[in-house]
Each structure stands twice: as C-alpha cells, then as structure tokens.
Design an enzyme around this catalytic site. Structure first.
Site, PDB file in Angstrom:
ATOM      1  N   GLY A 116       0.524  -1.300   0.055  1.00  0.00           N
ATOM      2  CA  GLY A 116      -0.131   0.018  -0.292  1.00  0.00           C
ATOM      3  C   GLY A 116       0.807   1.240   0.069  1.00  0.00           C
ATOM      4  O   GLY A 116       2.128   1.346   0.286  1.00  0.00           O
ATOM      5  N   PRO A 161       2.296   4.795   1.242  1.00  0.00           N
ATOM      6  CA  PRO A 161       2.646   5.340   2.655  1.00  0.00           C
ATOM      7  C   PRO A 161       1.658   5.976   3.352  1.00  0.00           C
ATOM      8  O   PRO A 161       0.791   6.973   2.738  1.00  0.00           O
ATOM      9  CB  PRO A 161       3.929   6.547   2.336  1.00  0.00           C
ATOM     10  CG  PRO A 161       4.148   6.060   0.877  1.00  0.00           C
ATOM     11  CD  PRO A 161       3.149   5.448   0.156  1.00  0.00           C
ATOM     12  N   GLY A 162       1.351   5.686   4.365  1.00  0.00           N
ATOM     13  CA  GLY A 162       0.417   6.097   5.340  1.00  0.00           C
ATOM     14  C   GLY A 162      -0.991   5.325   5.308  1.00  0.00           C
ATOM     15  O   GLY A 162      -1.985   5.937   6.111  1.00  0.00           O
ATOM     16  N   LYS A 189      -0.401   0.131   7.166  1.00  0.00           N
ATOM     17  CA  LYS A 189       0.257  -1.268   6.977  1.00  0.00           C
ATOM     18  C   LYS A 189       0.907  -1.804   8.526  1.00  0.00           C
ATOM     19  O   LYS A 189       0.808  -2.875   9.031  1.00  0.00           O
ATOM     20  CB  LYS A 189       1.422  -1.284   6.008  1.00  0.00           C
ATOM     21  CG  LYS A 189       0.748  -0.996   4.520  1.00  0.00           C
ATOM     22  CD  LYS A 189       1.862  -1.089   3.482  1.00  0.00           C
ATOM     23  CE  LYS A 189       3.008   0.211   3.659  1.00  0.00           C
ATOM     24  NZ  LYS A 189       2.582   1.225   3.547  1.00  0.00           N
ATOM     25  N   THR A 190       1.619  -0.949   9.119  1.00  0.00           N
ATOM     26  CA  THR A 190       2.154  -1.226  10.286  1.00  0.00           C
ATOM     27  C   THR A 190       1.182  -1.283  11.644  1.00  0.00           C
ATOM     28  O   THR A 190       1.162  -2.240  12.410  1.00  0.00           O
ATOM     29  CB  THR A 190       3.177   0.017  11.023  1.00  0.00           C
ATOM     30  OG1 THR A 190       4.231  -0.126   9.748  1.00  0.00           O
ATOM     31  CG2 THR A 190       3.838  -0.568  12.043  1.00  0.00           C
ATOM     32  N   HIS A 228      -7.879  36.170 -11.777  1.00  0.00           N
ATOM     33  CA  HIS A 228      -7.500  34.871 -12.084  1.00  0.00           C
ATOM     34  C   HIS A 228      -8.196  33.680 -11.442  1.00  0.00           C
ATOM     35  O   HIS A 228      -8.741  32.802 -12.246  1.00  0.00           O
ATOM     36  CB  HIS A 228      -5.812  34.904 -11.524  1.00  0.00           C
ATOM     37  CG  HIS A 228      -5.149  33.551 -12.267  1.00  0.00           C
ATOM     38  ND1 HIS A 228      -4.356  33.200 -13.312  1.00  0.00           N
ATOM     39  CD2 HIS A 228      -5.413  32.349 -11.531  1.00  0.00           C
ATOM     40  CE1 HIS A 228      -4.008  32.196 -13.252  1.00  0.00           C
ATOM     41  NE2 HIS A 228      -4.498  31.402 -12.413  1.00  0.00           N
ATOM     42  N   GLU A 229      -8.467  33.790 -10.291  1.00  0.00           N
ATOM     43  CA  GLU A 229      -9.372  32.688  -9.371  1.00  0.00           C
ATOM     44  C   GLU A 229     -10.548  32.711  -9.712  1.00  0.00           C
ATOM     45  O   GLU A 229     -11.216  31.717  -9.853  1.00  0.00           O
ATOM     46  CB  GLU A 229      -9.006  33.068  -8.037  1.00  0.00           C
ATOM     47  CG  GLU A 229      -7.497  32.927  -7.437  1.00  0.00           C
ATOM     48  CD  GLU A 229      -6.863  31.681  -7.878  1.00  0.00           C
ATOM     49  OE1 GLU A 229      -7.456  30.650  -7.887  1.00  0.00           O
ATOM     50  OE2 GLU A 229      -5.782  31.694  -7.962  1.00  0.00           O
ATOM     51  N   HIS A 261     -10.869  30.654 -12.955  1.00  0.00           N
ATOM     52  CA  HIS A 261     -11.081  29.125 -12.780  1.00  0.00           C
ATOM     53  C   HIS A 261     -12.197  28.956 -12.318  1.00  0.00           C
ATOM     54  O   HIS A 261     -12.862  27.735 -12.555  1.00  0.00           O
ATOM     55  CB  HIS A 261      -9.976  29.184 -11.828  1.00  0.00           C
ATOM     56  CG  HIS A 261      -8.543  28.733 -11.934  1.00  0.00           C
ATOM     57  ND1 HIS A 261      -8.226  28.110 -13.320  1.00  0.00           N
ATOM     58  CD2 HIS A 261      -7.358  29.440 -11.427  1.00  0.00           C
ATOM     59  CE1 HIS A 261      -7.010  28.523 -13.579  1.00  0.00           C
ATOM     60  NE2 HIS A 261      -6.408  29.130 -12.302  1.00  0.00           N
ATOM     61  N   ASP A 272      -0.589  26.043 -14.096  1.00  0.00           N
ATOM     62  CA  ASP A 272      -1.671  25.778 -14.691  1.00  0.00           C
ATOM     63  C   ASP A 272      -1.775  25.021 -16.202  1.00  0.00           C
ATOM     64  O   ASP A 272      -2.132  23.924 -16.660  1.00  0.00           O
ATOM     65  CB  ASP A 272      -2.903  26.932 -15.072  1.00  0.00           C
ATOM     66  CG  ASP A 272      -3.253  27.111 -13.529  1.00  0.00           C
ATOM     67  OD1 ASP A 272      -3.298  26.728 -12.778  1.00  0.00           O
ATOM     68  OD2 ASP A 272      -3.577  28.427 -13.392  1.00  0.00           O
TER      69      ASP A 272
END
Length: 658
Positions: free
Chosen positions: A238, A240-241, A244-245, A461-462, A465, A537
C-alpha cells in the site's frame, strides 16, 4: 521541588547514612526517592570516599599540623637556658622534634632552641629521674616516610584503576563485537501490544484477510487436522500512510502473541554476512517464542530483485541477506507457528523468489480509504479529542478525497491545535476545515503583501478558474475561492468531488483542461496581457493532454487507440515513472499537434465562457477583493441569483462568544 526544611532533612539523613550505614526513611521527604546506582557506581563512590578520607587525614586532620601551629609563636632562646630551666624545674614539658627543642613553662609560655644532631637526652642531662619535667622525643621519620610515599601511592592507585577501566572497556567492545550479528528487532510481548482491529478503520477487506491469520495463530490444530498449512508470510502492499504497520500490530494484539518488529534497512551493514547473521538470530528467537509474529517494515530495502541494479554479485551483502530470508522462510519446521508479515510500497522491485507461494503466501493490497472509510478513520482519531456536538465528520470526509489514514490523523491533530490556539473548549467544524486546508494546500501566508495591481490580477485569475469550472458540466463542483497566499500559490480555487472516482472520461479531462486555462483567459480578457501566474496551470493542462494522446487512447483518429512511450524503471505507488520514446518522428509531430490543438480549443472555450459572463466576473471581483475568501454559496448567490438555504441556528461552541 523540596522546601528548605525538606532539604535539611535530606542532608541530615545522608549524614546518618554515612555515619551509621543505615537509611532512615522517616527523615527523608516523601517526594524524594534515593537514586538507583549500579555496582560499578557504588565501587567508584567507595573509592572516591576513601580517597577523600585519606586526603582529609593527611592535610586537615594530621595532629602534627596542630602541633606545629601550637609551637609557631615560641620564643627563641639559647640551649643552655633550657638546660638551666630543666635543672631548676621551671618546665612542664620538653619536646624534642628532630633538631628543634620546645620547652613549655609552667605559666604556658613556650621557649624554642636548637641542638646538635648527635646530641642525646643523656648527653644534654635531661634524664634525671627526680625531675618532674616530662621529656618527649617525637619520631617523625615514619610519618615523613608516609607523606613522602603518598604521592607515589596515589599515582600507583590511579594507574591500577585506569588499567582496570581499560580492560573493562576492551571487554565491553568485545561483547559489542560478538553481538554485532545479533538481531536488533524490537520485541513486544502479548501484554504490551494494545492495538486491536477496532483501532483500525477503513481497511475492512484487509482486516477480513488478516482475521484468518489471527485464527491460525490462536487455533493452529483447527487447520492442521484437516490438512491445511498455516501461511508462512503475509505481504502488505500500500501507499505510505495507509496503515500497514498498524494492521500488523493489530494482528499481534488480536492473537495475543509476541510481536517482533524490525525494519528492512536494519539488516544491511557494510560488512558482508552481518545481515544474514541477524536474520538467523531473528528467526531463532521467533521459534523460541512461537506462536509469534515477525514484522519486517520496508522489506524492499533487502528484498530487491537479484541480479539487477544495486547488486554487485554473489557476495553482495543485500543479496546474502535476502538469500538467508528465503532460506529461513522456506525452512520453517512444521508446527513452529511463526508468521512473517512484511510491508512495502514498492512491490514491483521485490524478488520473484520472495513472492512465490510457500514464502509470502498472501498479498494484501491496502488502498487509500474511500468516503465511508475516511469517515470511520476520522471517528477513530476523534476519540481522544473533545469534539463539539455540531461537528459533521461526513462533510470533512467529502473534502478529503485521496488522503490516507496518516493524513486524516494529521488533520485531526492540527484541528485540536487550532482549537487550543483559539482558546476553544472543544474542536469546532471550522477548526477541522482550517486543518484540512492547511494539510492539503499549506498554511496561510498573511505576511506576503501583494501590490494593489497584483492583488487585482489574482482576484480575476481565481474567478476565471471558478466561473469556467462551474460552467463545465463534467468538472468537479466548486468549493471555495481564496486570494490569501498559501504555500507558493498567490490564490487558490478548490474543486472538490462529491464522491470517490476510479475512472475518468474524455469529457472530464477536457473540462478539467478548460478550467485550468480559465485563469489565464481571465487575465487576458480583463487586462489585455498575461502573467507568469498561470505557469503551473499550463503544465498541468499539457500533462493531461499528453496523457490522453499517449496513454489512454483519447487522441484524434490519426493517433488511433495506441499507447505511445514505454516506462523507464519501476513505478512507485502514486508516482508515474519516466517514459521512454518508442515511436517515430511522424507520430511525435502528430502528438504535438494534438496537444496544441486541444489546448487552443479549450482556451478559446474558456474565453467564450468569460466573455458571456463578463458582468458577473466584474461583480464577483469586487466582492472577492474585499472579503478575500468566498464560499460556493456566496458565489452562486451572485452568479446565479440563488440564495443560500437557511441553516439551523447552532449553539455557540463552548469558549466562543454567542
């Protein structure tokens, strides 16, 4: 901290301990605990204490020093005067010290004189039996010899102590050398492992597979009586994070067996053969403590494919370590009941012999949690925190698509930190949302001051989007707009999916490209010029189009349904490998042409959206420039005239103003 009275009591108890050799607990304050000393520390303390007594006796408590001080102020007279005084009975005592003569009169005065070295008491006439004067001859040769030999004696003792200390150091180094090949696995017995399957959320399928492993450890005869073999190895794969441990510890906790934990890199040393020795020692200890679990984290550190890059030949340390692991796993005696659980996020680089049945019989893939799993994980990490009743973790789960269990744990911890800094008695919904934004995007940089013109460019600009993404039907829903700097971005526009998605359509790719280009289109439409703010972008849009043409067969008819390029090296989970070229120059031109044409078409599409809604763009820019942050409800209220649905009045959080 003890007070003045307790300190005096403690000092008194220490004095009694030195004098009587007994510790008086009733004298010592209750908060004080005598330090625990090792045998070597006690021997060193006794040696130093004895040396201190000797030095004190020689230099401070020596009676000759007091005598010398007594006769320091004596009056010097001729020797004949002392002889006459002796005959007349005027003295109480005559002390002969070397060649010095001290005569103490009856009134206490002291007279001093000198005699010849060969003169005796008889020759001086001071041996009259009828005379009451005490004549004392002080022999200081023994004391002088002791004082003369004392430095040599102390030096000799220091040499002896140094030699003993040196030999003990050599013995310790030999012991370390002998234990160099011993396993460094950390051992937790059944009582120390507290983790259970209830502490692991979001990996239901993996837990179902591991429940059988627990049953193997608890009831091995149930399977061996019917002819089934206990699996020798379980490989957890899997990103990381993903936990599993944690799953491995939960298996040990549920089975109530010892747990040997070690990292794959701890087997590898610069000396050939050490890793193999540690593997043998680890499996020997495990067999003695069976049934038990051996957990090897990051097994790819020693389990890489033999004969490839990083292996120098048959005598390579990592290869010998891997060979020993293969031998030990294949050589388990029947009935040892030892299971090896290994974890890795690089399954593609593992050796084929390591993955075959009989070694790692089971491979369990642990994916990133879905919506339901994320909500359960958030609930687990909220157990030990004071969460407000108004918090809705299901809403937080919708905003954390693609995050792992470790990310969600970090979010809940950051939310508690936010609540503590804001002096809240409980963690509120806003605290958790702010934590999500901090973890996923970065902390706000309010210290970054933009000029009025740069701030205005960022606003349009935002909003470019936001408007283009909102008008594209296949785009993810708009969540939030902000012109507060976060990380390296001057502003951020969030588009959050409402559910987990495992496939992506061609129309969604095109809408995503269009939304990415909306910011640059808004800058050109409003200001008539472009800036470097759209560099990221453009990179992302170009990458998506090239993926459509080269990997997914979504190019034009000339490219066909063909995958172009070949992977170079191995792929890390979540990271695409580099691509090598396996196509002609003509195909490369067609790919470049498709990329340019697609981006140009979507850029023109975004520009048309903004031209059509130019008034709304200007109207929204005034609001965003003033507020700096805009929610989706505020955006829709202006853009579509939709008023937000009235929300139920929530009680104020404890610690906040009503």
């Amino acid at each position: 901290m003890c007070g003045e009275k307790e300190n005096l009591d403690l000092l008194y108890a220490c004095v009694l301990f030195v004098v009587h050799g007994t510790w008086y607990p009733e004298v010592v304050p209750a908060a004080y605990k005598p330090p625990q000393r090792s045998k070597q520390q006690w021997l060193l303390s006794v040696f130093l204490f004895g040396a201190l007594i000797v030095m004190s006796f020689v230099f401070l408590l020596n009676p000759q020093r007091a005598s010398e001080q007594k006769y320091a102020n004596a009056k010097s007279v001729p020797l004949s005067q002392i002889t006459q005084g002796y005959a007349a009975g005027k003295f109480q005592k005559i002390l002969i010290r070397d060649n010095n003569v001290f005569a103490t009169q009856k009134n206490g005065d002291i007279l001093q004189s000198y005699k010849e070295a060969n003169d005796t008491v008889s020759q001086l006439g001071w041996n009259d039996a009828k005379n009451t004067t005490v004549v004392e001859v002080e022999n200081r040769e023994t004391m002088d010899l002791f004082l003369a030999a004392l430095p040599d004696l102390l030096f000799f003792l220091i040499i002896i102590v140094g030699v003993i200390w040196l030999f003990r150091g050599v013995a310790r180094s030999q012991s370390t050398a002998l234990s160099f090949g011993k396993s460094r696995a950390r051992v937790a017995d059944a009582r120390q492992v507290k983790t259970r399957f209830g502490d692991v959320a979001g990996a239901e399928e993996a837990k179902e597979d591991l429940v059988e492993v627990v049953d193997f450890l608890k009831n091995p005869k149930k399977y061996t009586n019917i002819g089934a073999k206990i699996p020798r190895g379980v490989l957890l794969v899997g990103a990381p994070g993903t936990g599993k441990t944690l799953l491995a510890r939960a298996v040990a906790g549920e089975a109530n067996v010892p747990f040997f934990s070690i990292a794959g890199s701890e087997f590898v040393e610069m000396f050939v053969g050490v890793g193999a020795s540690r593997v043998r020692d680890l499996f020997t200890k495990a067999k003695r403590n069976s049934p038990c679990i051996i957990f090897i984290d990051e097994i790819d550190a020693v389990g890489r494919q033999r004969g490839g890059a990083g292996f120098g030949g048959g005598h390579d340390e990592r290869e010998q370590t891997l060979n020993q692991i293969l031998t030990e796993m294949d050589g388990f005696e029947q009935g040892t009941n030892v299971i090896v659980i290994a974890a890795t996020n690089r399954p593609d680089v593992l050796d084929i012999a390591l993955l075959r049945p009989g070694r790692f019989d089971r491979r369990i893939f642990i994916d990133k949690p879905d919506l339901v799993a994320r909500e359960k994980i958030l609930e687990v990490h909220a157990r030990n925190k004071k969460i407000a009743k108004t918090v809705h973790l299901d809403d937080i789960a919708k905003q954390t698509v693609g995050l792992t269990g470790a990310d969600l744990e970090n979010i809940m911890n950051e939310s508690a930190i936010f609540a503590a800094k804001r002096r809240h008695a409980t963690v509120s919904q806003k605290d958790i949302i702010d934590a999500v934004e901090k973890v996923t995007i970065g902390s706000e940089k309010k210290s970054r001051k933009l000029s009025a013109h740069e701030k205005e460019i960022t606003v349009f600009h935002e909003l470019g989007h936001a408007i283009v993404g909102h008008l594209c039907p296949a785009s993810d829903p708009l969540h939030k707009i902000s012109i507060v700097s976060r990380g390296s971005a001057l502003g951020v526009t969030w588009f959050l999916p409402q559910e987990d998605q495992y496939t992506t359509s061609r129309s969604k790719f095109l809408d995503e490209i269009c939304g990415l280009l909306g910011g640059r289109a808004a800058e050109e439409l409003v200001f008539g010029e472009i800036t470097t703010g759209a560099s990221n972008d453009i990179e992302r849009a170009s990458s998506i189009v090239r993926g459509m043409a080269m990997r997914y067969g979504m190019g034009d008819d000339d490219l066909g349904i063909v995958a172009y390029g070949e992977k170079q090296g191995t792929s890390f989970l979540g990271v695409d490998p580099s691509m090598g070229r396996n196509y002609s120059e003509e195909v490369a031109k067609q790919i470049d042409s498709f990329v340019r044409t697609t981006i140009a078409q979507q850029y023109e599409r975004a520009m048309n959206f903004l031209r059509t809604h130019r008034k709304k763009l200007d109207e929204l820019s005034k609001i965003l420039l003033q507020k700096e942050t805009m929610t989706v409800d505020e955006f829709l209220e202006v853009f579509e005239g939709k008023k937000p649905e009235p929300k139920k009045k929530e009680e104020p959080e404890e610690g906040e103003e009503a």
